[in-house]
Each structure stands twice: as C-alpha cells, then as structure tokens.
Design a protein around this motif. Sequence first.
Motif, mmCIF file in Angstrom:
data_model
loop_
_atom_site.group_PDB
_atom_site.id
_atom_site.type_symbol
_atom_site.label_atom_id
_atom_site.label_comp_id
_atom_site.label_asym_id
_atom_site.label_seq_id
_atom_site.Cartn_x
_atom_site.Cartn_y
_atom_site.Cartn_z
ATOM 1 N N SER A 156 -9.395 1.665 5.639
ATOM 2 C CA SER A 156 -9.459 3.077 5.275
ATOM 3 C C SER A 156 -8.250 3.794 5.850
ATOM 4 C CB SER A 156 -10.747 3.724 5.798
ATOM 5 O OG SER A 156 -10.801 3.655 7.213
ATOM 6 N N PHE A 157 -7.793 4.803 5.145
ATOM 7 C CA PHE A 157 -6.621 5.567 5.562
ATOM 8 C C PHE A 157 -6.842 7.036 5.224
ATOM 9 C CE2 PHE A 157 -2.712 7.687 4.124
ATOM 10 C CZ PHE A 157 -1.959 7.641 5.287
ATOM 11 N N ASP B 22 8.919 -3.235 11.716
ATOM 12 C CA ASP B 22 10.063 -3.187 10.812
ATOM 13 C C ASP B 22 9.561 -3.058 9.380
ATOM 14 O OD1 ASP B 22 11.661 -3.632 13.029
ATOM 15 O OD2 ASP B 22 11.562 -5.806 12.776
ATOM 16 N N ARG B 23 10.090 -2.056 8.654
ATOM 17 C CA ARG B 23 9.570 -1.802 7.318
ATOM 18 C C ARG B 23 10.660 -1.366 6.358
ATOM 19 N NH1 ARG B 23 5.008 2.452 8.713
ATOM 20 N NH2 ARG B 23 6.644 3.092 10.142
ATOM 21 N N ILE B 24 10.504 -1.764 5.119
ATOM 22 C CA ILE B 24 11.304 -1.240 4.006
ATOM 23 C C ILE B 24 10.300 -0.753 2.960
ATOM 24 C CG2 ILE B 24 12.937 -1.778 2.177
ATOM 25 C CD1 ILE B 24 14.143 -3.905 3.977
ATOM 26 N N TYR B 25 10.448 0.481 2.517
ATOM 27 C CA TYR B 25 9.450 1.043 1.612
ATOM 28 C C TYR B 25 10.065 2.080 0.683
ATOM 29 C CZ TYR B 25 9.489 4.919 4.980
ATOM 30 O OH TYR B 25 9.877 5.953 5.787
ATOM 31 N N ILE C 234 2.867 22.514 -6.035
ATOM 32 C CA ILE C 234 1.925 21.404 -5.933
ATOM 33 C C ILE C 234 2.677 20.112 -6.222
ATOM 34 C CG2 ILE C 234 -0.157 20.361 -6.885
ATOM 35 C CD1 ILE C 234 -1.206 23.120 -7.466
ATOM 36 N N LYS C 235 2.504 19.120 -5.369
ATOM 37 C CA LYS C 235 3.288 17.895 -5.480
ATOM 38 C C LYS C 235 2.431 16.686 -5.145
ATOM 39 C CE LYS C 235 6.124 16.841 -2.265
ATOM 40 N NZ LYS C 235 7.221 16.798 -1.273
ATOM 41 N N ALA C 236 2.761 15.536 -5.772
ATOM 42 C CA ALA C 236 2.112 14.263 -5.477
ATOM 43 C C ALA C 236 3.172 13.248 -5.072
ATOM 44 C CB ALA C 236 1.340 13.753 -6.688
ATOM 45 N N ASN C 237 2.924 12.531 -3.976
ATOM 46 C CA ASN C 237 3.807 11.467 -3.493
ATOM 47 C C ASN C 237 3.064 10.136 -3.543
ATOM 48 O OD1 ASN C 237 5.461 13.573 -2.802
ATOM 49 N ND2 ASN C 237 5.907 12.848 -0.749
ATOM 50 N N LEU C 238 3.710 9.094 -4.023
ATOM 51 C CA LEU C 238 3.176 7.747 -3.972
ATOM 52 C C LEU C 238 4.073 6.923 -3.066
ATOM 53 C CD1 LEU C 238 1.055 5.720 -5.009
ATOM 54 C CD2 LEU C 238 2.682 5.127 -6.828
ATOM 55 N N SER C 239 3.514 6.362 -1.989
ATOM 56 C CA SER C 239 4.310 5.668 -0.973
ATOM 57 C C SER C 239 3.846 4.225 -0.821
ATOM 58 C CB SER C 239 4.186 6.387 0.373
ATOM 59 O OG SER C 239 4.818 5.648 1.408
ATOM 60 N N THR C 240 4.818 3.326 -0.618
ATOM 61 C CA THR C 240 4.510 1.921 -0.333
ATOM 62 C C THR C 240 4.611 1.632 1.161
ATOM 63 O OG1 THR C 240 6.820 1.205 -0.604
ATOM 64 C CG2 THR C 240 5.426 1.248 -2.580
ATOM 65 N N GLN C 241 4.677 2.652 1.983
ATOM 66 C CA GLN C 241 4.825 2.474 3.422
ATOM 67 C C GLN C 241 3.546 1.887 4.024
ATOM 68 O OE1 GLN C 241 5.853 6.070 5.460
ATOM 69 N NE2 GLN C 241 6.364 5.020 7.369
ATOM 70 N N THR C 242 3.680 0.805 4.777
ATOM 71 C CA THR C 242 2.537 0.180 5.442
ATOM 72 C C THR C 242 2.822 0.065 6.937
ATOM 73 O OG1 THR C 242 3.417 -2.042 5.046
ATOM 74 C CG2 THR C 242 1.862 -1.164 3.418
ATOM 75 N N ASP C 243 1.770 -0.064 7.726
ATOM 76 C CA ASP C 243 1.890 -0.125 9.186
ATOM 77 C C ASP C 243 1.721 -1.572 9.642
ATOM 78 O OD1 ASP C 243 2.062 2.800 9.899
ATOM 79 O OD2 ASP C 243 0.242 2.768 8.706
ATOM 80 N N ASP D 19 4.236 -15.547 16.880
ATOM 81 C CA ASP D 19 4.166 -14.104 16.657
ATOM 82 C C ASP D 19 2.855 -13.739 15.968
ATOM 83 O OD1 ASP D 19 6.686 -14.019 17.684
ATOM 84 O OD2 ASP D 19 7.696 -13.750 15.767
ATOM 85 N N LEU D 20 2.301 -12.585 16.326
ATOM 86 C CA LEU D 20 1.093 -12.073 15.708
ATOM 87 C C LEU D 20 1.462 -10.886 14.826
ATOM 88 C CD1 LEU D 20 -2.033 -12.187 15.540
ATOM 89 C CD2 LEU D 20 -2.069 -10.526 17.425
ATOM 90 N N LYS D 21 1.207 -10.998 13.515
ATOM 91 C CA LYS D 21 1.559 -9.955 12.551
ATOM 92 C C LYS D 21 0.270 -9.350 12.003
ATOM 93 C CE LYS D 21 5.731 -12.489 11.232
ATOM 94 N NZ LYS D 21 6.495 -13.107 10.109
ATOM 95 N N VAL D 22 0.107 -8.046 12.219
ATOM 96 C CA VAL D 22 -1.133 -7.367 11.844
ATOM 97 C C VAL D 22 -0.800 -6.156 10.974
ATOM 98 C CG1 VAL D 22 -3.203 -6.225 12.701
ATOM 99 C CG2 VAL D 22 -2.195 -8.085 14.006
ATOM 100 N N GLU D 23 -1.577 -5.947 9.897
ATOM 101 C CA GLU D 23 -1.383 -4.754 9.063
ATOM 102 C C GLU D 23 -2.680 -4.410 8.348
ATOM 103 O OE1 GLU D 23 0.279 -6.154 4.725
ATOM 104 O OE2 GLU D 23 1.749 -5.779 6.299
#
Length: 346
Positions: free
Chosen positions: A114-115, A317-320, A50-59, A70-74
């Motif tokens: 929502s995700f 483009d992402r850094i997380y 059993i494992k838990a991950n916490l991620s800062t990854q965004t779309d 430029d249009l930046k949407v997230e």
Amino acid sequence: MSQKRRHFEMNWFPKHLLLYVFLISVNFYGQNATQKDSTSIVSFADKIIIKANLSTQTDTYILRTDNTVDLKVEPNNNYKLFLSLDYQFIGISLGFAPNFITDNQDDNLKGKSSFSDLQFRMFLGNWVQGIYYNKIKGYYIKNTHDFVDDWIKGEDPYIQIPNLKNVTWGMSTAYVFNPKFSYRNLVYQTEWQKKSAGSFVPILYYNYNNSGFTFLGSESEEKSFNIRLATNYYYTLVIKENWFISPYVSPSLGVRFVNDKSIINDIKSTEYKTLITRQLEGGLQLGFSSKRIIFGGSYNFSANWYNEDKNSNTENDRIYGILYFGYRFDTPKFIENSYNWLTNKF
C-alpha cells in the motif's frame, strides 16, 4: 529499514498556529506576488490548476555487507498516481498506487503493498514551503534467487515482508535566487516561463521517520530524525515560447539521528546512531505550457547512501520517469471572492 524521504512529525502543532501561519502567508503573498519579472514569467495564480502525474519511482533499498549477499528490498508499487490542485499561493496533492494498472496487480508473486502520499505547499515570494506525509507498507525481497536455490522467476513467489512499513512526516524549505527563473513552472506548473533562465534553488529537508517490521520471530523498529541540504541548480531553455527543456542537478549532504530497537531470539537491544547521508539527483524535463493546457515528462536519476557501520551500508539507486498533464480552469466567483476577502481583511 530507512527511506529516502523522511518528514518531521507534525502532531505537536496546535490548530490555531496553523491558521495563524496561513493568514500571515496570505498577507505575505499579497505583498510579494508582483515582484517577479512579468516579461519572463506569466503567473496563473488566479486560476485553479488541476494536474495528474504518473510516476515509475520505486523505493528500492540495498543493504551491502562485507560477508553476505546484498539484500534488495522494495514495495510492490511499480506505478504511482498523484493528483494535485493549486490556487493562488497554496497547493495540495494526493498520491496512491492505482490497482487498475497491470504492473501493480501481481500480488500473488510479490505480495500486497500500500502507498499513500499527501503534500501541502505554500509559495511566499521566492520561498517555497512544503509539508509532507508518506506511508508505504508491504515489501518483498527482490533478489529472492540469492536466498532460495530452486526459486524460479515468474512462477515462485518472492520472499515477502508484508508488515514492513515506513511512515514519514516532514517539511522542506526552498529559496529561488533568480527572480527571472520560474521554479513553479517546472515543479508545479502554476507559472509559464517565457524566456530562458536558470537559478540555484537550495532546499532544506527536515523530517521524522518511523519504520518497523516483524519477520521470522524477529522484531525491529527504527525512529529517525533527518536533516538534509540540497544545492539544486535548474535551467529552463524555452523553445518557441510554449515548449521548454530543463536539466537539473542536485547534490546534497545530510545527517540522520537514529534510535534503533530490535528483538532477536528474545534478546532486546537498543542502539543510537548518528549517520552522514549523501545524495545525488538529476534529470531532464521536456514540457509544454500554454494559457490552458500543460503537459510533459521527465527522466530522472537518484542515488543516495550512508554507512550503517564499518562493514555495511545502505544504498538507494533509482532511474525513473514521470508523465504529467494539467489544465488551468477559471476560478469560480465564490472562491475568488472568498480569497479577496481574506487578503483585504488580513
């Protein structure tokens, strides 16, 4: 609007076919589980992990054009939590954006998002097969200041697109070339890499995505089928047996087949496009593994892009970062006996 990861729609799969594949997998896994080098890799397939991950990854998506800003949407999901369970050759994980994290609570400025994410995986010898479902709804325009002159950050709400959503079904198929390298140690922590090793791990992604929104009287719906081949290379450097450092790099190339429908000023239009996608990912993971406890973290980057036409392109483009913690439990007898019954019977 498109999303990095697209997944193939599974609605047409009959239930009995999934059961048949499951039973075949039991037999395949039983025949291949002992082929790895036991001096290099320790398997904990007989434990419940059993494992838990916490991620800062965004779309975050950036639409670049020659003639406009430029249009930046997230979405308004700065942190995501993933809970996973693995046993023998199968695993499942569930992801969501927890409301108890402060950075996920600024709905008054960025709107509500929502995700949800569901993943199922099977390990078949050197093969790893995954099935994915992902849904995100509710986005805001990150560079609102480029469109509203007197906008003040932290005080004024961002321009929001609350009904913009991305729904994705998909699969991935991976193959680990080096039997002395544990892909499962890095990604799923169901094994323990005892000696340093590296391997090419090509992964084929194939998925279906449906995205759409209505905004200021305009409507848009995009359906796409995507296929992408990633040529990953991983290396795990073991430090004093329990600790490891693992860098990886993953260039990939793919194709998107797009059906784009829109209504603007009561004028309906339909467009079919075939687009070439390019992507580069990489990162560095530091982890600890023992017979019971596993934990670690990783620093990652991702860049992917494709040209919509001669004058515009979409980038992501992402850094997380990712933090994880897990524990290996002894399997209850009734679960172990049920699994042994299946392997013996099929």
